[in-house]
Scaffold this motif. Structure first.
Motif, PDB file in Angstrom:
ATOM      1  N   ASP A  49       0.855  -1.279  -0.060  1.00  0.00           N
ATOM      2  CA  ASP A  49       0.061   0.032  -0.066  1.00  0.00           C
ATOM      3  C   ASP A  49       0.955   1.307  -0.072  1.00  0.00           C
ATOM      4  N   SER A  50       2.013   1.199   0.647  1.00  0.00           N
ATOM      5  CA  SER A  50       2.796   2.554   0.688  1.00  0.00           C
ATOM      6  C   SER A  50       3.436   2.892  -0.688  1.00  0.00           C
ATOM      7  N   VAL A  51       3.770   1.750  -1.422  1.00  0.00           N
ATOM      8  CA  VAL A  51       4.218   1.995  -2.749  1.00  0.00           C
ATOM      9  C   VAL A  51       3.068   2.419  -3.682  1.00  0.00           C
ATOM     10  N   LEU A  52       1.834   1.910  -3.600  1.00  0.00           N
ATOM     11  CA  LEU A  52       0.642   2.345  -4.202  1.00  0.00           C
ATOM     12  C   LEU A  52       0.332   3.616  -3.889  1.00  0.00           C
ATOM     13  N   ALA A  53       0.472   4.012  -2.625  1.00  0.00           N
ATOM     14  CA  ALA A  53      -0.101   5.339  -2.282  1.00  0.00           C
ATOM     15  C   ALA A  53       1.234   6.464  -2.768  1.00  0.00           C
ATOM     16  N   SER A  54       2.315   6.022  -2.902  1.00  0.00           N
ATOM     17  CA  SER A  54       3.198   6.908  -3.569  1.00  0.00           C
ATOM     18  C   SER A  54       2.988   7.186  -5.050  1.00  0.00           C
ATOM     19  N   ALA A  55       2.556   6.151  -5.802  1.00  0.00           N
ATOM     20  CA  ALA A  55       2.196   6.211  -6.968  1.00  0.00           C
ATOM     21  C   ALA A  55       0.917   7.046  -7.564  1.00  0.00           C
ATOM     22  N   VAL A  56      -0.120   7.258  -6.638  1.00  0.00           N
ATOM     23  CA  VAL A  56      -1.354   7.778  -6.736  1.00  0.00           C
ATOM     24  C   VAL A  56      -0.699   9.387  -6.272  1.00  0.00           C
ATOM     25  N   TRP A  57       0.031   9.597  -5.283  1.00  0.00           N
ATOM     26  CA  TRP A  57       0.625  11.077  -5.110  1.00  0.00           C
ATOM     27  C   TRP A  57       1.366  11.439  -6.090  1.00  0.00           C
ATOM     28  N   ARG A  58       2.146  10.658  -6.863  1.00  0.00           N
ATOM     29  CA  ARG A  58       3.164  11.262  -8.112  1.00  0.00           C
ATOM     30  C   ARG A  58       1.941  11.554  -9.198  1.00  0.00           C
ATOM     31  N   ASN A  59       0.959  10.796  -9.438  1.00  0.00           N
ATOM     32  CA  ASN A  59       0.280  10.880 -10.565  1.00  0.00           C
ATOM     33  C   ASN A  59      -1.035  11.812 -10.490  1.00  0.00           C
ATOM     34  N   VAL A  60      -1.723  11.285  -9.600  1.00  0.00           N
ATOM     35  CA  VAL A  60      -3.034  12.123  -9.261  1.00  0.00           C
ATOM     36  C   VAL A  60      -2.977  13.606  -8.639  1.00  0.00           C
ATOM     37  N   TYR A  61      -2.030  13.427  -7.631  1.00  0.00           N
ATOM     38  CA  TYR A  61      -1.770  14.757  -6.864  1.00  0.00           C
ATOM     39  C   TYR A  61      -0.505  15.615  -7.539  1.00  0.00           C
ATOM     40  N   LYS A  62      -0.008  15.094  -8.303  1.00  0.00           N
ATOM     41  CA  LYS A  62       1.272  15.958  -8.909  1.00  0.00           C
ATOM     42  C   LYS A  62       2.514  16.113  -7.949  1.00  0.00           C
ATOM     43  N   ALA A  63       2.466  14.999  -7.088  1.00  0.00           N
ATOM     44  CA  ALA A  63       3.672  15.262  -5.897  1.00  0.00           C
ATOM     45  C   ALA A  63       3.691  16.465  -5.338  1.00  0.00           C
TER      46      ALA A  63
END
Length: 306
Positions: free
Chosen positions: A210-224
């Motif tokens: 989940d931590s890696v998946l949350a990081s992917a969502v943060w980078r793509n959906v929220y633009k980091a």
């Protein structure tokens, strides 16, 4: 001249019907021609001879293969619309005509959106938000389609992504006023590169945790972004896991009409699950107030006045 919607449907059907289905029909017909005819001394049954049964089977199979592309196009269109409407937005025609569309800090056109992705998850109503949220939903469908036969899965995935890129180009032209076809194609190429990266990033997160998946969502959906609420990331990850589980429970033959029902469970409902440990901790730390026993009233004798 055909309208934009008709041209879009025609392009989808032409691409679908000129691929695997045509070769399947040719292979079936060749197999039928190569079949040896029945012997002359074989007893005839005028109700259904072996030759007639073969013709009926071949015709049924050919018609089934010919109708399959239409079913796939229709099913993927319904599924895509369910994905695309989750973060839909509008831009005022008055602002678009006058050239007074508000801009974000990155220079994107800022529209109006009232979905939960704009309100609960604090995402701006822009084309970038719409595309990222749509691709997030499409990824969940792509992950489920991998369980199908290889050629069938490719057919579904190809049609689904075609719906997205047709719609994305239409939004660039009609909503944002990008009339240059060359500029639109350049943006579409960038979107395709993002899509390939999204598949790899979310696949890694699903496998590694989940931590890696949350990081992917943060980078793509929220633009980091630095001001992202971690509760929102946790809720989105929990919702993605739940959708993957529900999609896995749908039989292959029911994907045509049950897939879009998975998204009826909104991602904002996962906030209840995310906040549950905090509520339990607050309840545990809250001091218990015990009421002390009431004291008996003290009787004071009134002094007699002289």
């Amino acid at each position: 001249m055909a309208c934009r919607s008709c041209r879009r449907q025609l392009a989808l059907l032409m691409r679908q019907t000129t691929t695997a289905t045509e070769f399947q029909n040719v292979a079936i017909l060749r197999q039928f021609v190569a079949t040896r005819p029945p012997r002359l001394d074989q007893r005839r049954n005028f109700g259904s001879t072996p030759r007639q049964l073969g013709v009926r089977d071949i015709i049924a199979q050919v018609f089934k293969n010919s109708a399959e592309p239409y079913r796939v196009v229709q099913a993927t269109e319904h599924i895509y619309k369910a994905c695309a409407r989750e973060a839909s937005y509008t831009i005022s025609a008055k602002d678009r005509t006058a050239g007074t569309i508000p801009k974000t800090a990155e220079g994107e056109d800022l529209g109006e959106g009232t979905t939960m992705w704009h309100n609960e998850f604090k995402l701006p109503p822009t084309f970038s938000t719409w595309s990222q949220v749509t691709m997030l939903h499409m990824y969940l469908i792509f992950a489920r389609l991998r369980d199908l036969d290889r050629e069938v899965a490719r057919s579904w995935q190809r049609q689904l992504i075609d719906h997205y890129f047709f719609d994305a180009e239409e939004k660039m032209d009609l909503v944002h006023g990008i009339s240059s076809r060359g500029l639109r194609h350049r943006y579409l190429k960038d979107l395709f590169i993002q899509w390939r990266g999204i598949i790899a990033a979310y696949d890694e997160g699903v496998v590694k945790g989940d931590s890696v998946l949350a990081s992917a969502v943060w980078r793509n959906v929220y633009k980091a972004r630095d001001d992202v609420d971690v509760r929102a990331l946790a809720a989105i990850v929990s919702w993605m896991r739940l959708c993957l589980k529900m999609l896995d429970q749908i039989p292959d033959e029911s994907l045509y009409f049950q897939t879009e029902s998975v998204f009826k469970w909104p991602a904002k409902n996962e906030f209840m699950l995310v906040d549950k440990p905090v509520r339990e901790l607050e309840d545990a730390l809250q001091p218990t107030v015990t009421s002390a026993p009431a004291k008996a009233p003290v009787k004071v004798a009134a002094k007699a006045t002289a």
